[in-house]
Design a protein around this motif. Structure first.
Motif, PDB file in Angstrom:
ATOM      1  N   ALA A  13      38.913  12.997  16.068  1.00  0.00           N
ATOM      2  CA  ALA A  13      40.269  12.786  16.358  1.00  0.00           C
ATOM      3  C   ALA A  13      40.411  11.216  16.727  1.00  0.00           C
ATOM      4  CB  ALA A  13      40.518  13.538  17.725  1.00  0.00           C
ATOM      5  N   GLU A  14      39.489  10.510  17.180  1.00  0.00           N
ATOM      6  CA  GLU A  14      39.593   9.153  17.662  1.00  0.00           C
ATOM      7  C   GLU A  14      39.203   8.265  16.322  1.00  0.00           C
ATOM      8  OE1 GLU A  14      38.917   7.938  21.498  1.00  0.00           O
ATOM      9  OE2 GLU A  14      38.264   9.925  22.084  1.00  0.00           O
TER      10      GLU A  14
ATOM     11  N   PRO B 290      41.365   9.572  12.646  1.00  0.00           N
ATOM     12  CA  PRO B 290      42.457  10.231  12.906  1.00  0.00           C
ATOM     13  C   PRO B 290      43.416  10.583  11.448  1.00  0.00           C
ATOM     14  CG  PRO B 290      42.658   7.762  13.539  1.00  0.00           C
ATOM     15  CD  PRO B 290      41.464   8.058  13.246  1.00  0.00           C
ATOM     16  N   ALA B 291      43.316   9.666  10.643  1.00  0.00           N
ATOM     17  CA  ALA B 291      43.965   9.958   9.360  1.00  0.00           C
ATOM     18  C   ALA B 291      43.734  11.283   8.789  1.00  0.00           C
ATOM     19  CB  ALA B 291      44.031   8.935   8.544  1.00  0.00           C
TER      20      ALA B 291
ATOM     21  N   ILE C 233      37.122   3.515  19.613  1.00  0.00           N
ATOM     22  CA  ILE C 233      38.483   4.353  20.132  1.00  0.00           C
ATOM     23  C   ILE C 233      39.483   3.991  18.855  1.00  0.00           C
ATOM     24  CG2 ILE C 233      37.933   3.980  22.681  1.00  0.00           C
ATOM     25  CD1 ILE C 233      39.762   1.483  22.594  1.00  0.00           C
ATOM     26  N   SER C 234      40.371   5.004  19.070  1.00  0.00           N
ATOM     27  CA  SER C 234      41.369   5.084  17.912  1.00  0.00           C
ATOM     28  C   SER C 234      42.098   3.851  17.634  1.00  0.00           C
ATOM     29  CB  SER C 234      42.393   6.023  18.078  1.00  0.00           C
ATOM     30  OG  SER C 234      42.074   7.342  18.544  1.00  0.00           O
ATOM     31  N   GLU C 235      42.340   3.000  19.130  1.00  0.00           N
ATOM     32  CA  GLU C 235      43.104   1.832  18.820  1.00  0.00           C
ATOM     33  C   GLU C 235      42.622   0.667  18.359  1.00  0.00           C
ATOM     34  OE1 GLU C 235      42.643   4.014  21.166  1.00  0.00           O
ATOM     35  OE2 GLU C 235      44.504   4.736  21.635  1.00  0.00           O
TER      36      GLU C 235
ATOM     37  N   PHE D 167      42.074  13.918  10.520  1.00  0.00           N
ATOM     38  CA  PHE D 167      42.000  15.070  11.465  1.00  0.00           C
ATOM     39  C   PHE D 167      43.037  16.070  10.847  1.00  0.00           C
ATOM     40  CE2 PHE D 167      42.384  17.030  15.358  1.00  0.00           C
ATOM     41  CZ  PHE D 167      40.990  17.283  15.908  1.00  0.00           C
ATOM     42  N   GLY D 168      44.058  15.671  10.228  1.00  0.00           N
ATOM     43  CA  GLY D 168      44.777  16.910   9.741  1.00  0.00           C
ATOM     44  C   GLY D 168      44.273  17.915   9.063  1.00  0.00           C
TER      45      GLY D 168
ATOM     46  N   ALA E 179      39.619  17.410  23.305  1.00  0.00           N
ATOM     47  CA  ALA E 179      40.764  17.978  23.958  1.00  0.00           C
ATOM     48  C   ALA E 179      41.356  18.927  22.822  1.00  0.00           C
ATOM     49  CB  ALA E 179      41.842  16.806  24.250  1.00  0.00           C
ATOM     50  N   LYS E 180      40.963  18.888  21.593  1.00  0.00           N
ATOM     51  CA  LYS E 180      41.524  19.707  20.542  1.00  0.00           C
ATOM     52  C   LYS E 180      40.764  20.635  20.313  1.00  0.00           C
ATOM     53  CE  LYS E 180      44.680  17.994  21.181  1.00  0.00           C
ATOM     54  NZ  LYS E 180      46.129  18.722  21.345  1.00  0.00           N
TER      55      LYS E 180
ATOM     56  N   THR F 270      43.035  20.137  11.834  1.00  0.00           N
ATOM     57  CA  THR F 270      44.178  20.772  12.291  1.00  0.00           C
ATOM     58  C   THR F 270      44.576  22.021  11.392  1.00  0.00           C
ATOM     59  OG1 THR F 270      44.966  18.734  13.012  1.00  0.00           O
ATOM     60  CG2 THR F 270      46.283  20.522  13.434  1.00  0.00           C
TER      61      THR F 270
ATOM     62  N   ARG G 106      39.093  12.539  22.857  1.00  0.00           N
ATOM     63  CA  ARG G 106      40.398  13.336  22.122  1.00  0.00           C
ATOM     64  C   ARG G 106      40.047  14.606  21.344  1.00  0.00           C
ATOM     65  NH1 ARG G 106      43.729   7.548  21.493  1.00  0.00           N
ATOM     66  NH2 ARG G 106      41.546   6.762  22.181  1.00  0.00           N
TER      67      ARG G 106
END
Ligand code: SF4
Ligand code: SF4
Lengths: 314, 799
Positions: free
Chosen positions: B22-23, B26-27, B680-682, B29-30, B54-55, B33, B51
């Motif tokens: 997720a972190e 992220p691209a 981290i994601s950022e 992670f879909g 969390a999912k 999902t 993160r």
């Protein structure tokens, strides 16, 4: 048919691509931040930040949950901001969003005060290069998410929805998204018994709905927000004709002074001419400026006497 | 990845261990999902609640560096459950597709017999003699097997014996996982063992960056093989790559021990091409079983074609003479070894191409010091990185540093044309969107200009081994190279016809074909650039193979080892999500539907080969030889607060320990807290591409350190306050993030704390801060030498 957005907190992984995509599309500047012991930043919405993700950490006997919730304009059907705005700067669009006409906005701050979600924020006219060009003259106006009205009118989806990797932000026909949101909530109930579709009915139906995994309050949203928990301002609104005349360039743009009471309900007779009306208004501003300051003070007192709608800061 | 990102959506259960998609992805992670929406379970195993956690449906806490204990307990759970409920597992898969039935030399002794090591260990050399780890062969040279899996020397019985010690209690005492949650994970994941079910393991640097990281991956492989999860849709062992083209750069040999296409680096002993080929061919298990295709027997063809791509005008044997041969063990050529050599003054010049060691190197104070000892440094990058500016950092006097630094501005990915190969081995062509700013140039332009100049100089002035440069074939269109010409050379052609080749099956060892990377042969053919294809058709069986979207190595096979997805007659184990399926009515004598199968032969029962065509024995390995043992065994990280509960062998016995005057080991008395580093994601990697972007700096403005409420209370640290983390190598200061997401570990009755630090910061850019690598040690994995970034010891205090 009204459009809407569906934010699914069960899918959001807080990558915050949406926060950045929003700033990129609207050319909004970064604000200086510090780390406050949380991933969340900037700490609140502002003229420069129209969309952000809130991180809520909940611990319980060694187990922990981390909720990610969007904070941005909900595009209410019964929108406080529309109702309290004295100059019709905020209006419902037929596609379902609440638009802001920043050229009309006089920065009086009523919407800032009465939005139940704490969304509109005051800022200078030159917040982004794009908006500076549109507004031209230096002044204070309100800012918030406009659901990428320009993109939607061109057949695109909002920038945040476009960028969201796990599909946590859907955009489409409201009726379809209500269906989708209900189905998702039903599916989530097995794991999250309190799953809830926020915005299906709140405030006449929001055009940004949330799939929540817990009660709204836990996600930092007002439980059961109500319409009309603000004073009736209809008496000190400017008449529509006056505002339209400004839009058409017949009258000068209003300075950021707050409400201008006491104008006639119909336009002046044609023979009087727009020049006379302009003169009248500018003469009036001197007088009205004082009146406005007085009115402002009174209004603030009234406002604080009333019970304000709950915002997530409460 | 054995599978690919889109295929994750087919999974019934996904375990993220040593990864945080997720972190950090992220691209992608879909796809996770999507699987969850279809009812799949997501398990997150991590020292702290991320993160991804969390999912997740289930989250288990695991102390950094204890993966083998965590997975070892799961392996034991599965082996025990297989005895009790064999109907829940695919026993045919285990017997027919893995080496479970193979008999091992009876002299082999394992960790149970030798207190944590295996037979053949030489402690003075910290290495193993692997003689006793070999198969037993019959008189015709075919490995002996016992398909009843009962022979005490068969791999299956050795495996059971090895993992018998890994019961849930001891595994939880080592890892710190909560036992009820742990057993829930064992049950949930073991349920993917049923034929028709699939489970995937997603790992990344949290797994690899340990002194025994390769063995951790081995433990995942063993679990996956026992559950029949390799080769099937939604299964596999999936390395989530941390950069858009890290798979591509690995394929193209951005590693010290290989040449493009995973061909072996020639060593000094390989005086001729023939000697080299022979050494390589016999280094694999020998095998005379003609039911094993043993694909690597084609090695000489690929090697000859590679050499011919580089030296067009000479024979492969002569071209081989121009290749550099290594004289030292592999360790000395990997990252840590190179920096130790710079520190010792052995290496005098460094080209740093899109890399930022002054932030990302382990024990980075030492590596920065090593840079000071260089005569020259060339940094090719988008910004002035910490590495390019190492001479100007706050704790040194620039006048004392004699290194001459050249900074070459490079074009960013959107400013040049070329291909990237993603985690799933998909090669996708991409186009130039805008021209580079200022004097920035594409990497290809830079290397082209450099090589042309070197050729000119060597031709004029000669020099040692000048022919290696002067005879090098280098024609990509002159001073402005054409990236398509490079891509075509990578694919390869037949020199007699000049035509691009359609598959590596056509490569020859006689010097009549060229291919810059045999694995990429078929990517750019006479039919065009396959990686530029953009057909969104998901393809057969609706499992999202997307056969005409880009191109995938090898030969556009989207799921490798896919022969293991069918039974011996070619019928899929999972009839709803087949990968391949034997179709007797196809062609003249039947053929495969679906993905491109491993080798085109019919099913095993109809005269086909064993499923795992890349292994000499045709079977995947539950027992396989690595530098530090044939089975994964739990050892404590080099720096650990606790004793190894499983054996008297505290650390992995085979990784190299360096001992320069800046290589310090932390003592648990002084440094009792476990520390780990992550992204981290950022922010991204060493941070130059994100710490220079105001929008991302706004999201994550400063270095922070995550720690539990309990540890914070003990040390008087408050959330949002400042904290100092110190190890034997140095200290960093950042904002304290006091969180419930980090819980103290309960290890065998003792409380052990862990803290986490993102490593993105450095001293140039818009947002600056200490690099977490000031803290990390200069030790690496026993097999790959990847540095131990993930588990070390520290102490923390209020700043
Ligand atoms: S882009 Fe999507 S997943 Fe990322 S933070 Fe925004 S809503 Fe969440
Ligand atoms: S959320 Fe606030 S700003 Fe947005 S429409 Fe509703 S009242 Fe207006």
């Amino acid at each position: 048919m009204p459009k809407a957005m569906l934010f699914d907190s069960s899918k959001c992984m807080a990558c915050r691509g949406c926060q950045v995509a929003c700033k990129q599309w609207w050319e909004l500047p970064a604000v200086p931040t510090t780390n406050q012991g949380t991933y969340e930043n900037p700490p609140d919405l502002s003229a420069e930040t129209w969309n952000r993700i809130k991180f809520t950490e909940i611990g319980n006997n060694g187990t922990v949950r981390w909720l990610f919730t969007r904070q941005s304009c909900m595009h209410c059907t019964e929108a406080a901001c529309v109702n309290v705005c004295p100059v019709y700067a905020r209006s419902p669009h037929e596609l379902g969003f609440v638009t802001i006409d920043q050229e009309r906005c006089i920065g009086c701050g009523r919407c800032v005060e009465y939005c139940p979600f704490g969304v509109p924020k005051l800022g200078n006219y030159d917040v982004s290069p794009r908006i500076r060009v549109e507004l031209g003259t230096p002044r204070t106006v309100t800012y918030n998410c406009q659901l990428c009205r320009d993109r939607v009118e061109d057949g695109l989806i909002p920038a945040c929805a476009k960028t969201c990797p796990p599909g946590a932000i859907q955009f489409g026909e409201r009726a379809d998204l209500v269906e989708q949101g209900r189905a998702r909530v039903n599916a989530l109930k097995a794991t999250y018994p309190k799953a809830y579709l926020y915005g299906e009915n709140e405030l006449g139906g929001l055009h940004v709905m949330f799939v929540l995994t817990d009660e709204p309050g836990v996600h930092g949203l007002p439980e059961n927000p109500q319409v009309g928990t603000y004073p009736d301002f209809s008496a000190n609104e400017l008449p529509v004709w006056y505002i339209e005349a400004i839009d058409e360039g017949k009258l000068p743009v209003l300075p950021s002074l707050g409400p201008l009471p006491g104008l006639p309900a119909t336009p002046p007779a044609q023979e009087l001419g727009w020049g006379a009306a302009a003169l009248w208004s500018w003469l009036g501003i001197g007088v009205v400026g004082i009146g406005a300051a007085l009115g402002w003070a009174i209004r603030r007192r009234v406002a604080h006497g009333e019970e304000k709608p709950k915002t997530q800061e409460d | 990845m054995t599978n690919h990102w889109n295929d994750i959506a087919n999974s019934d259960c996904m375990m993220a261990i040593g990864s945080n998609p997720a972190e950090n992805h992220p691209a992608a992670f879909g796809h996770i999902t999507e699987a969850k929406e279809r009812g799949a379970k997501l398990i997150s195993v991590d020292p702290r609640f991320t993160r991804t956690s969390a999912k997740a449906d289930i989250y288990a806490q695991m102390r950094s560096g204890t993966d083998i204990a965590f997975i070892g307990g799961m392996i034991k759970y599965v082996l025990d459950d297989m005895d009790k409920n064999p109907e829940n597992y695919n026993i045919v898969y285990v017997t027919e597709y893995t080496n479970a039935s193979f008999l091992i030399n009876p002299d082999f002794q394992g960790a149970v017999d030798l207190d944590g090591t295996f037979s053949g260990y030489d402690s003075s050399q910290r290495s193993y003699d692997r003689t006793t780890w070999k198969y037993q062969y019959d008189e015709s040279g075919i490995p002996k097997r016992d398909k009843t899996l009962t022979d005490p020397n068969c791999v299956f019985q050795l495996l059971k014996k090895h993992f018998a010690r890994y019961d849930a209690d001891i595994c939880c005492n080592i890892t710190g996982a909560d036992k009820a949650t742990y057993l829930d994970i064992c049950r949930t994941y073991a349920a993917t063992g049923k034929p028709g079910k699939s489970g995937t393991i997603m790992y990344a640097m949290g797994t690899t960056q340990h002194t025994n990281g390769t063995q951790m991956i081995r433990s995942y492989v063993i679990l996956q093989l026992l559950l029949g999860n390799i080769g099937v849709a939604g299964g596999g062992i999936n390395a989530l790559r941390g950069e858009s083209n890290v798979q591509g750069s690995t394929d193209m040999c951005l590693l010290a021990h290989i040449l493009p296409g995973y061909l072996k680096q020639p060593i000094n002993k390989d005086q001729t091409l023939e000697e080299h080929n022979n050494r390589v061919l016999t280094s694999y298990y020998t095998n005379n079983d003609d039911k094993s295709l043993n694909w690597w027997k084609n090695y000489p063809k690929y090697m000859a074609s590679l050499i011919k791509a580089w030296y067009r005008d000479v024979t492969p044997s002569e071209g081989y003479q121009y290749l550099p041969k290594t004289t030292k063990p592999y360790n000395d050529y990997s990252w840590i070894g190179l920096f130790e050599a710079m520190y010792d003054g052995v290496i005098k010049g460094l080209m740093c191409w899109g890399q930022n060691p002054a932030v990302c190197g382990p024990n980075v104070n030492m590596e920065r010091k090593a840079l000071e000892k260089l005569d020259w440094l060339v940094a090719v990058d988008l910004w002035e990185t910490e590495t390019a500016a190492f001479w100007n950092r706050s704790d040194v006097n620039p006048a004392d540093i004699n290194t001459e630094v050249f900074l070459l501005p490079a074009a960013a990915s959107y400013e040049k044309e070329g291909s990237v190969t993603n985690s799933g081995r998909w090669m996708q062509w991409r186009y130039k969107a805008v021209s580079p700013v200022g004097e920035a140039k594409a990497d290809l332009e830079i290397i082209n200009a450099l090589v042309l100049k070197l050729k000119e100089l060597y031709e004029q002035e000669g020099g040692p081994l000048a022919e290696a440069i002067t005879k090098l074939t280098w024609d990509y269109g002159g001073s402005h190279p054409d990236v398509h010409m490079v891509a075509k050379e990578v694919n390869g052609r037949d020199l007699s016809t000049g035509k691009l080749l359609g598959s590596f099956g056509a490569l020859k060892d006689d010097g009549t074909t060229i291919s810059g990377n045999w694995l990429y042969c078929a990517s750019y053919t006479e039919a065009g650039n396959m990686s530029a294809r953009r057909n969104p058709d998901p393809g057969m069986f609706n499992i999202g193979l997307y056969p005409e979207w880009g191109w995938c190595w090898p030969v556009n096979r989207r799921i490798i080892y896919n022969r293991a997805s069918v039974d011996l007659d070619g019928n899929p184990w999972d009839s709803e999500q087949p990968v391949i399926k034997w179709n007797p009515t196809k062609g003249e004598s039947g053929g495969w539907d679906g993905d491109i199968p491993d080798g085109g032969a019919p099913p095993v029962n109809q005269g086909g080969y064993y499923a795992f065509i890349m292994q000499a024995e045709g079977h995947s390995r539950l027992f396989g030889a690595l530098n530090d043992g044939p089975f994964p065994e739990h050892y404590e990280p080099w720096e650990s607060p606790v004793e190894n509960l499983l054996s008297g062998t505290q650390n992995d016995p085979a990784f190299k320990i360096w001992d320069s005057d800046m290589d310090h080991k932390g003592d648990p008395g002084r440094y009792p807290i476990v520390a780990t580093t992550y992204r981290i994601s950022e922010h991204w990697q060493a941070g130059q591409m994100t710490r220079n972007l105001p929008w991302l700096v706004e999201l994550m403005p400063e270095l922070f350190i995550e720690l539990s409420e309990e540890l914070a209370a003990e040390k008087g640290i408050v959330n949002g306050g400042r904290v100092i983390v110190e190890t034997a190598r140095g200290s960093v200061e950042g904002v304290a993030m006091v969180t419930k997401r980090f819980q103290p570990f309960k290890l065998n009755g003792r409380v052990v704390h862990e803290v986490g630090i993102p490593w993105h910061w450095g001293y140039t850019g818009l947002s600056t801060g200490d690099s977490a690598n000031v803290l990390t040690p200069h030790v690496g994995d026993a097999n790959t030498m990847i540095p131990e970034y993930k588990a070390f010891l520290c102490n923390v205090r209020k700043a």
